[in-house]
Design a protein around this motif. Sequence first.
Motif, PDB file in Angstrom:
ATOM      1  N   GLY A  96       2.345  10.881 -10.227  1.00  8.92           N
ATOM      2  CA  GLY A  96       1.939  11.694  -9.087  1.00  8.92           C
ATOM      3  C   GLY A  96       0.695  11.100  -8.474  1.00  8.92           C
ATOM      4  O   GLY A  96       0.195  10.073  -8.943  1.00  8.92           O
ATOM      5  N   SER A  97       0.220  11.708  -7.430  1.00  6.46           N
ATOM      6  CA  SER A  97      -0.876  11.134  -6.671  1.00  6.46           C
ATOM      7  C   SER A  97      -2.182  11.887  -6.918  1.00  6.46           C
ATOM      8  O   SER A  97      -2.181  12.966  -7.490  1.00  6.46           O
ATOM      9  CB  SER A  97      -0.550  11.182  -5.181  1.00  6.46           C
ATOM     10  N   VAL A  98      -3.276  11.293  -6.535  1.00  2.52           N
ATOM     11  CA  VAL A  98      -4.529  12.017  -6.345  1.00  2.52           C
ATOM     12  C   VAL A  98      -4.906  11.887  -4.875  1.00  2.52           C
ATOM     13  O   VAL A  98      -4.272  11.141  -4.130  1.00  2.52           O
ATOM     14  CB  VAL A  98      -5.664  11.488  -7.252  1.00  2.52           C
ATOM     15  N   TYR A  99      -5.945  12.612  -4.490  1.00  2.00           N
ATOM     16  CA  TYR A  99      -6.293  12.675  -3.068  1.00  2.00           C
ATOM     17  C   TYR A  99      -6.442  11.294  -2.434  1.00  2.00           C
ATOM     18  O   TYR A  99      -5.783  10.988  -1.433  1.00  2.00           O
ATOM     19  CB  TYR A  99      -7.581  13.481  -2.912  1.00  2.00           C
ATOM     20  N   HIS A 100      -7.290  10.454  -3.015  1.00  2.00           N
ATOM     21  CA  HIS A 100      -7.534   9.153  -2.384  1.00  2.00           C
ATOM     22  C   HIS A 100      -6.351   8.205  -2.469  1.00  2.00           C
ATOM     23  O   HIS A 100      -6.177   7.356  -1.596  1.00  2.00           O
ATOM     24  CB  HIS A 100      -8.787   8.505  -2.986  1.00  2.00           C
ATOM     25  N   SER A 101      -5.536   8.322  -3.526  1.00  2.00           N
ATOM     26  CA  SER A 101      -4.380   7.426  -3.589  1.00  2.00           C
ATOM     27  C   SER A 101      -3.384   7.763  -2.472  1.00  2.00           C
ATOM     28  O   SER A 101      -2.697   6.885  -1.968  1.00  2.00           O
ATOM     29  CB  SER A 101      -3.718   7.480  -4.969  1.00  2.00           C
ATOM     30  N   ASP A 102      -3.341   9.027  -2.081  1.00  2.00           N
ATOM     31  CA  ASP A 102      -2.483   9.393  -0.948  1.00  2.00           C
ATOM     32  C   ASP A 102      -3.008   8.822   0.364  1.00  2.00           C
ATOM     33  O   ASP A 102      -2.219   8.498   1.263  1.00  2.00           O
ATOM     34  CB  ASP A 102      -2.372  10.921  -0.839  1.00  2.00           C
ATOM     35  N   VAL A 103      -4.311   8.718   0.485  1.00  2.42           N
ATOM     36  CA  VAL A 103      -4.872   8.119   1.698  1.00  2.42           C
ATOM     37  C   VAL A 103      -4.606   6.615   1.721  1.00  2.42           C
ATOM     38  O   VAL A 103      -4.246   6.058   2.754  1.00  2.42           O
ATOM     39  CB  VAL A 103      -6.390   8.415   1.819  1.00  2.42           C
ATOM     40  N   PHE A 104      -4.748   5.965   0.572  1.00  5.74           N
ATOM     41  CA  PHE A 104      -4.391   4.539   0.497  1.00  5.74           C
ATOM     42  C   PHE A 104      -2.935   4.322   0.909  1.00  5.74           C
ATOM     43  O   PHE A 104      -2.613   3.375   1.633  1.00  5.74           O
ATOM     44  CB  PHE A 104      -4.604   3.993  -0.920  1.00  5.74           C
ATOM     45  N   CYS A 108       9.904   5.917  -5.746  1.00  2.00           N
ATOM     46  CA  CYS A 108       9.408   6.053  -4.374  1.00  2.00           C
ATOM     47  C   CYS A 108      10.383   6.772  -3.447  1.00  2.00           C
ATOM     48  O   CYS A 108      10.102   6.932  -2.263  1.00  2.00           O
ATOM     49  CB  CYS A 108       9.120   4.680  -3.781  1.00  2.00           C
ATOM     50  N   GLY A 109      11.531   7.153  -3.953  1.00  2.00           N
ATOM     51  CA  GLY A 109      12.503   7.807  -3.076  1.00  2.00           C
ATOM     52  C   GLY A 109      13.140   6.854  -2.082  1.00  2.00           C
ATOM     53  O   GLY A 109      13.388   7.227  -0.931  1.00  2.00           O
ATOM     54  N   PHE A 130       0.805  -1.215   0.000  1.00  2.00           N
ATOM     55  CA  PHE A 130       0.000   0.000   0.000  1.00  2.00           C
ATOM     56  C   PHE A 130       0.839   1.265   0.000  1.00  2.00           C
ATOM     57  O   PHE A 130       0.404   2.304  -0.495  1.00  2.00           O
ATOM     58  CB  PHE A 130      -1.022  -0.028   1.139  1.00  2.00           C
ATOM     59  N   LEU A 131       2.035   1.216   0.583  1.00  2.00           N
ATOM     60  CA  LEU A 131       2.895   2.398   0.529  1.00  2.00           C
ATOM     61  C   LEU A 131       3.087   2.869  -0.915  1.00  2.00           C
ATOM     62  O   LEU A 131       3.173   4.062  -1.197  1.00  2.00           O
ATOM     63  CB  LEU A 131       4.262   2.064   1.145  1.00  2.00           C
ATOM     64  N   MET A 132       3.110   1.911  -1.841  1.00  2.00           N
ATOM     65  CA  MET A 132       3.358   2.237  -3.243  1.00  2.00           C
ATOM     66  C   MET A 132       2.084   2.561  -4.037  1.00  2.00           C
ATOM     67  O   MET A 132       2.156   2.851  -5.225  1.00  2.00           O
ATOM     68  CB  MET A 132       4.128   1.096  -3.901  1.00  2.00           C
ATOM     69  N   THR A 133       0.925   2.522  -3.376  1.00  2.00           N
ATOM     70  CA  THR A 133      -0.316   2.852  -4.096  1.00  2.00           C
ATOM     71  C   THR A 133      -0.503   4.350  -4.296  1.00  2.00           C
ATOM     72  O   THR A 133      -1.534   4.786  -4.785  1.00  2.00           O
ATOM     73  CB  THR A 133      -1.569   2.336  -3.345  1.00  2.00           C
ATOM     74  N   PHE A 134       0.468   5.147  -3.877  1.00  2.00           N
ATOM     75  CA  PHE A 134       0.282   6.608  -3.935  1.00  2.00           C
ATOM     76  C   PHE A 134       0.109   7.125  -5.371  1.00  2.00           C
ATOM     77  O   PHE A 134      -0.510   8.163  -5.584  1.00  2.00           O
ATOM     78  CB  PHE A 134       1.455   7.325  -3.265  1.00  2.00           C
ATOM     79  N   ASP A 193       3.922  18.143   3.134  1.00  2.00           N
ATOM     80  CA  ASP A 193       3.899  17.362   1.900  1.00  2.00           C
ATOM     81  C   ASP A 193       3.682  15.891   2.254  1.00  2.00           C
ATOM     82  O   ASP A 193       4.441  15.313   3.028  1.00  2.00           O
ATOM     83  CB  ASP A 193       5.242  17.544   1.173  1.00  2.00           C
ATOM     84  N   MET A 194       2.652  15.306   1.680  1.00  2.00           N
ATOM     85  CA  MET A 194       2.304  13.910   1.974  1.00  2.00           C
ATOM     86  C   MET A 194       3.453  12.946   1.676  1.00  2.00           C
ATOM     87  O   MET A 194       3.586  11.914   2.339  1.00  2.00           O
ATOM     88  CB  MET A 194       1.083  13.498   1.144  1.00  2.00           C
ATOM     89  N   VAL A 195       4.267  13.258   0.675  1.00  2.00           N
ATOM     90  CA  VAL A 195       5.394  12.384   0.338  1.00  2.00           C
ATOM     91  C   VAL A 195       6.305  12.205   1.553  1.00  2.00           C
ATOM     92  O   VAL A 195       6.763  11.096   1.850  1.00  2.00           O
ATOM     93  CB  VAL A 195       6.193  12.954  -0.857  1.00  2.00           C
ATOM     94  N   HIS A 196       6.564  13.297   2.258  1.00  2.00           N
ATOM     95  CA  HIS A 196       7.435  13.205   3.432  1.00  2.00           C
ATOM     96  C   HIS A 196       6.770  12.409   4.553  1.00  2.00           C
ATOM     97  O   HIS A 196       7.401  11.559   5.187  1.00  2.00           O
ATOM     98  CB  HIS A 196       7.798  14.599   3.932  1.00  2.00           C
ATOM     99  N   ILE A 197       5.499  12.715   4.794  1.00  2.00           N
ATOM    100  CA  ILE A 197       4.793  12.035   5.892  1.00  2.00           C
ATOM    101  C   ILE A 197       4.700  10.541   5.602  1.00  2.00           C
ATOM    102  O   ILE A 197       4.814   9.702   6.498  1.00  2.00           O
ATOM    103  CB  ILE A 197       3.374  12.636   6.071  1.00  2.00           C
TER     104      ILE A 197
END
Lengths: 464, 464, 464
Positions: C213-221, C339-340, C75-79, C279-283
């Motif tokens: 890049g992400s969308v809102y819900h993919s960042d929540v996933f 994914c950094g 799931f970390l990679m679902t962003f 930034d969600m990427v950092h969190i």
Amino acid sequence: MNTNIKLSLPVVCFVWQLSMIILFGVFVRYNEESDTHWVDYRKENNITSDIENDYYFRYPSFQDVHVMIFVGFGFLMTFLKRYSFGAVGFNFLVAAFGIQWALLMQGWFHSLDYTDGKIKIGIENLINADFCVAGCLIAYGAVLGKVSPVQLLVMTLFGVTLFAVEEYIILNVLHAKDAGGSMVIHTFGAYYGLSISWVLYRPNLDKSKHLNGSVYHSDVFAMIGTLFLWMFWPSFNSAIADHGDGQHRAAINTYLALASTVLTTVAMSSLFEKTGKLDMVHIQNSTLAGGVAVGTAAEFMLSPYGSLIVGFFCGIISTLGYIYFSPFLEEKLKIQDTCGIHNLHAMPGVIGGIVGAISAAAATNTVYGDLGLENTFDFTGPFAKRVPTIQGGYQAAGLCVALCFGIGGGIFVGLVLKLPIWGDPADENCFDDEIYWEVPEDEESVPPILAYNNHMIPNKHADM
Amino acid sequence: MNTNIKLSLPVVCFVWQLSMIILFGVFVRYNEESDTHWVDYRKENNITSDIENDYYFRYPSFQDVHVMIFVGFGFLMTFLKRYSFGAVGFNFLVAAFGIQWALLMQGWFHSLDYTDGKIKIGIENLINADFCVAGCLIAYGAVLGKVSPVQLLVMTLFGVTLFAVEEYIILNVLHAKDAGGSMVIHTFGAYYGLSISWVLYRPNLDKSKHLNGSVYHSDVFAMIGTLFLWMFWPSFNSAIADHGDGQHRAAINTYLALASTVLTTVAMSSLFEKTGKLDMVHIQNSTLAGGVAVGTAAEFMLSPYGSLIVGFFCGIISTLGYIYFSPFLEEKLKIQDTCGIHNLHAMPGVIGGIVGAISAAAATNTVYGDLGLENTFDFTGPFAKRVPTIQGGYQAAGLCVALCFGIGGGIFVGLVLKLPIWGDPADENCFDDEIYWEVPEDEESVPPILAYNNHMIPNKHADM
Amino acid sequence: MNTNIKLSLPVVCFVWQLSMIILFGVFVRYNEESDTHWVDYRKENNITSDIENDYYFRYPSFQDVHVMIFVGFGFLMTFLKRYSFGAVGFNFLVAAFGIQWALLMQGWFHSLDYTDGKIKIGIENLINADFCVAGCLIAYGAVLGKVSPVQLLVMTLFGVTLFAVEEYIILNVLHAKDAGGSMVIHTFGAYYGLSISWVLYRPNLDKSKHLNGSVYHSDVFAMIGTLFLWMFWPSFNSAIADHGDGQHRAAINTYLALASTVLTTVAMSSLFEKTGKLDMVHIQNSTLAGGVAVGTAAEFMLSPYGSLIVGFFCGIISTLGYIYFSPFLEEKLKIQDTCGIHNLHAMPGVIGGIVGAISAAAATNTVYGDLGLENTFDFTGPFAKRVPTIQGGYQAAGLCVALCFGIGGGIFVGLVLKLPIWGDPADENCFDDEIYWEVPEDEESVPPILAYNNHMIPNKHADM
């Protein structure tokens, strides 16, 4: 209003984290079960096996509690259509700070080794730190979407401090029992949050009314939170219970109370909606009320049907709370309670305290056995002469202490948070992640003519 | 058709929950390991440590199983684009009721203390109750989106009852072994659900065809269910296995069978799609077939490569089932199987029963050791003279019992559910949460001209 | 480019799975704790209780690690907005294959019973197999969205092989300690992936920039992945630590390091974004760096404040990595790191190796106790004369071995993967599930005029 937290948030995080390092350096050490000297300790104390290390009694429960704190509370609050980042992200921040501060505060009160002035920590301290933070996360539910992360950190700093003191008074001074924290965690946390929300009342909050609700998928995300809380609640209520039958019984009681709550929640939700349809708000929240209410008495001989009865009424009361009491609270008492913590934590917490007092007062040697009664209520040392009826009185006193600390502490902290220095959002920006987060560009953030045109382009994915 | 459940749902929930409370009051008590008398029991039986309490052998597995029941089954069914509330919400309701009824039904058969006529419960009873409910949730998969919550509760009431009887016959009368429930849980549950679905056949179901499918994010939600089932299946199959090597071996066998299944599922999915692309339906479901099929033999000396072989074939068969057998089942046999439980539970369950019978019949003293053979198959007491070959026969008989109870019970319950009093949805309203849930207003529920205009307004978030 | 994997994917899956079955048949058996002979073994060795079976020491941690591997990494990679199927699905495939191959490779090096030439497996082997796969999944993060599933399987085949060899050298030959795998897992895995990505550099990757890049819900996933990794990391670092105080201490150290990291990550994220927003990427990523860095020393007497310090700096360094180093890596060094992983695994892994070397070298009898020092560093047998300062040197040597294997192995495997036979996507099709998956038809895949019209139809749900 200035919602810029560019300076204040980094400063608070750095300064507090540095303080934690210094205080841990001065005060915190491993206890005898997590120190390399355990191997000597084992030999000296004739402990036959490593499996006797408290770690193996409590680690599975600890991890479950950890999931409740970070995924449970975090995802339960993602129900808002446009505040999921804040829900799960700030929950993460607050909890990560809170557990450190809790290890210190609770350590000073409970785990201080007077021979060297150090706090000695082991697995039970980690669980208690998670518990302590739960109180603050409950409070977060009342102010969700209306405060800045800096305000949340301040709330947590004070919340953990107040928690440690009330916990010491309730558990040590009054010698009340509260394995699952109906009083210490839920009653305190909920009234702490509600009082803060009362002080921070926003008369013009309906400016952001359009964001104060869910969309289809955000409700599904919230169910992740609900279910992990619901499933692991038996671990929550049994995590620091007595080894052996204590943990075993606490898990059974909680399992049953929660099952019962689900049925009455569904019944009430259907009964009170115009067309008999179910409301996700109730399913997400009220189904958990039985776990809250069985917290104090989880370790007692509540008996399986007793647990079912507690769950039965809590499902009813909590759902009625969402339907009738929350609007009343907002309109008449000026308490804006975003997540309805009054229905999920406050009322069930108080019920839990009362159930605990009654079941303690009703404990008998016949039911518990002589040794069992002594073990369950720790009628040893200075409390060797206490009897169940007296214990019931002290349990009730404990509930009052939790209420006083919650309400009093909340009003004080609310006043601190009212200072215009914390970067909280304007009324029209509440419940909006845009204020504190870089939100990825979905269609809605592009100019309208482009948004329209986007629909003209096949394979345009950001639209999803 | 009347889909109004305003009266029936609350009445059923309240009456059944009250019945549970009364029956628990009359019958259910703590067993000696969860009662405060444990402390005396320990002393009398020279149990050296609290860690010997069965709680510590089984609690971690219990919590994993609990996650499978509520998050695993619940989220696996969220794949439908517009039935996620029903999937996860009704799964929650049904399971919460079912575990209570299962504690009673299984208790009467397995945990009745004849000295006082009480059912004595501990952690193993909680696991068994979760297991029993799993059978009903499997059945739910066949009728997902086509029945009302009241029908689901009726299905569960009968399902748990039938389960307890077939389980008693298989495990106690026939003395078959079935640690992971390939027969008792999966075969029974799947044929129970398929038979109900057969009786409730809807010739005009294509009226709601547009809702009988997934969207991108609903498929991701379903993967949460898949993965939690997959990851925790070793706990499922080992949860009530024998202490020590029994649990240890069951976990290893399941871990391996499931790993093997994933590879053959991916291979078949790619091989049979026109362009070699993978189909999420297979990944979500067939990857689990190995866990089902290794259930009965999980505790046996199946050996690691044996587990891999079982998983290998189940991935193939289950994926082929989705591609060829499900359409055949619907068109020819008139069985509409929403989730494809025939491929995930029925066929792998039967395979599991057969694998169990063969591996039991092939057991030797050389492989198991004398004591090991006796322990693994419980060749003690009235079964002291049983030998592996005979045991194999009884295992096969157990599979037949599971099939008969599933099919017979399913047809009976299907007929009950056909009565026009349960508020099931019309053909055009199947797979639609709108019927039973307050669904938040997204763009699609507003009139078209408004929906269009919404796209003209920047920062309109409900659109997401 | 030919992205058709219709032939290659099924062939690889079938052939490799069949090979696994054959190799397991020849080599793999249960060890004495998971074999039915355990009951005899117990008696012969005077083991007083089944609870002494290693299963009960490690099973709860094993299941947590299992969740990290499949849900955490998956799931970390679902962003990514349109690569969630690939993220969670290929992660599933790769891990399911990898654990089988790892059981063999690690088995030959660590668990070979020389009396009969068989690998004897138990719960610890399952954990180590999961660990080994973690290295490959880290590497997957670097190439996410840019490779085919066949390439991933090849990467995993070689990755597991290299891992087993470097692990043997580091743990057995050098006798370095690495409970949480900072060196063995994270340093190796990250440099393995980065080197592969360097060889597979795509100069025209910006053709698919709109999907990177992400969308809102993919960042929540993705936060589901983050949190399950974060919460269960204490289990990861303690899973194979010594019984008793070793596991206990490892869990405490990891818990604290991770808490500290969250605060400095939030601070840095806010400080370096223009408007102070997070930034969600950092969190999602940097909050985990502390767990990586405390891996090697988790079992040592790092002391609670030491853990906080490690976490403190890792949050800072990892976040700075995302802000400054990742762009540099891509532009100057031609390493495209989706994914950094350089920031999450490579740098913190190296830091972890260094922290481990220093804290090993600084170990004293005063702090550890004589027995404790011997136990913690296994100064027994051929290593009985080793002292802490020397151990520190070997720890540092271990870090070098991990780096060399990662970089060297990655370059080699990258060259293999550059062969034009693996069906990797064209530059314009990277980060797009459409290439390898049947994606459900959402509005964006229909022709534009239809998409527009859809908005005219009320109750059109696929739109969600």
